[in-house]
Write a protein that holds these residues in place. Structure first.
Motif, PDB file in Angstrom:
ATOM      1  N   THR A  67       0.837  -1.363  -0.014  1.00  0.00           N
ATOM      2  CA  THR A  67      -0.096   0.078   0.113  1.00  0.00           C
ATOM      3  C   THR A  67       0.744   1.131  -0.043  1.00  0.00           C
ATOM      4  O   THR A  67       0.646   2.351  -0.691  1.00  0.00           O
ATOM      5  CB  THR A  67      -0.904  -0.021   1.132  1.00  0.00           C
ATOM      6  OG1 THR A  67      -1.814  -1.189   1.282  1.00  0.00           O
ATOM      7  CG2 THR A  67      -1.682   1.353   1.161  1.00  0.00           C
ATOM      8  N   THR A  68       1.944   1.210   0.737  1.00  0.00           N
ATOM      9  CA  THR A  68       2.781   2.427   0.551  1.00  0.00           C
ATOM     10  C   THR A  68       3.588   2.618  -0.585  1.00  0.00           C
ATOM     11  O   THR A  68       3.195   3.969  -0.822  1.00  0.00           O
ATOM     12  CB  THR A  68       3.906   2.163   1.861  1.00  0.00           C
ATOM     13  OG1 THR A  68       4.606   1.048   1.708  1.00  0.00           O
ATOM     14  CG2 THR A  68       3.437   2.356   3.183  1.00  0.00           C
ATOM     15  N   PHE A  69       3.940   1.549  -1.381  1.00  0.00           N
ATOM     16  CA  PHE A  69       4.276   2.035  -2.755  1.00  0.00           C
ATOM     17  C   PHE A  69       3.297   2.776  -3.577  1.00  0.00           C
ATOM     18  O   PHE A  69       3.435   3.384  -4.405  1.00  0.00           O
ATOM     19  CB  PHE A  69       4.746   0.518  -3.344  1.00  0.00           C
ATOM     20  CG  PHE A  69       4.949   0.665  -4.834  1.00  0.00           C
ATOM     21  CD1 PHE A  69       6.356   1.298  -5.243  1.00  0.00           C
ATOM     22  CD2 PHE A  69       4.386   0.291  -5.947  1.00  0.00           C
ATOM     23  CE1 PHE A  69       6.638   1.408  -6.255  1.00  0.00           C
ATOM     24  CE2 PHE A  69       4.630   0.667  -7.228  1.00  0.00           C
ATOM     25  CZ  PHE A  69       5.984   1.253  -7.342  1.00  0.00           C
ATOM     26  N   ALA A  70       1.787   2.272  -3.447  1.00  0.00           N
ATOM     27  CA  ALA A  70       0.924   2.506  -4.421  1.00  0.00           C
ATOM     28  C   ALA A  70       0.696   3.934  -3.834  1.00  0.00           C
ATOM     29  O   ALA A  70       0.515   4.991  -4.940  1.00  0.00           O
ATOM     30  CB  ALA A  70      -0.284   1.922  -4.118  1.00  0.00           C
ATOM     31  N   ILE A  71       0.571   4.425  -2.673  1.00  0.00           N
ATOM     32  CA  ILE A  71       0.345   5.768  -2.284  1.00  0.00           C
ATOM     33  C   ILE A  71       1.578   6.575  -2.850  1.00  0.00           C
ATOM     34  O   ILE A  71       1.360   7.655  -3.497  1.00  0.00           O
ATOM     35  CB  ILE A  71       0.504   5.879  -0.631  1.00  0.00           C
ATOM     36  CG1 ILE A  71      -0.806   5.214  -0.169  1.00  0.00           C
ATOM     37  CG2 ILE A  71       0.465   7.475  -0.308  1.00  0.00           C
ATOM     38  CD1 ILE A  71      -0.892   4.993   1.380  1.00  0.00           C
ATOM     39  N   SER A  72       2.970   6.047  -2.547  1.00  0.00           N
ATOM     40  CA  SER A  72       3.810   6.992  -3.179  1.00  0.00           C
ATOM     41  C   SER A  72       3.982   7.077  -4.627  1.00  0.00           C
ATOM     42  O   SER A  72       4.429   8.272  -5.173  1.00  0.00           O
ATOM     43  CB  SER A  72       5.162   6.203  -2.542  1.00  0.00           C
ATOM     44  OG  SER A  72       6.352   7.071  -2.750  1.00  0.00           O
TER      45      SER A  72
END
Length: 154
Positions: A67-72
């Protein structure tokens, strides 16, 4: 804050991108301009380098399925698009307005512009050409991977 590889990669890419603007300007334009270190615009895009390094570091630490990659990735897409879109066009508008002011002053048709508040020049170097954002993005990816290798993350 130290040791946070993701944050350090992003900050390092941003700082280095700002610093290399000066020698790149010297090489390409034969102009020494140390003020570029503290300015927006120019080659490479430090905004693009910053978010690309952030996104790459997150991909290396958390994986591209996180999820953090998607947000970034979404954040990086907006920042890069804005750097070469809206901000670049604002800089082009500033350049045209400055030229218009110069032309009006030269021709003597500037009665409204006799007030000093109308004679303020606009900053023209705001955004980036697509090549500058592309190079900034590649630079940020390179910094995140290189720094990751140096600190043993990759």
């Amino acid at each position: 804050m130290w040791f946070n590889y993701v944050l350090e990669s992003a900050i390092l890419a941003n700082v280095l991108a700002q610093l290399i603007k000066v020698p790149i300007c010297l090489i390409t334009k034969r102009k020494w301009n140390p003020a570029l270190v503290f300015s927006t615009g120019g080659m490479p895009s430090s905004h693009s380098a910053f978010v690309a390094a952030l996104t790459t570091a997150i991909a290396l630490v958390d994986g591209i399925g996180s999820t953090t990659f998607a947000i970034s990735f979404c954040l990086a897409s907006v920042v890069i698009y804005d750097a070469m879109g809206v901000r670049r066009h604002a800089g082009q508008h500033a350049k045209m307005l400055n030229q218009l002011l110069d032309d009006l002053v030269k021709t003597g048709n500037f009665s409204i512009f006799q007030d000093e508040s109308y004679q303020k020049r606009f900053k023209e170097l705001l955004g980036h050409e697509p090549l500058e954002t592309f190079c900034g993005t590649l630079f940020g990816i390179f910094i995140a991977i290189t720094y990751g290798i140096l600190v043993g993350i990759v």
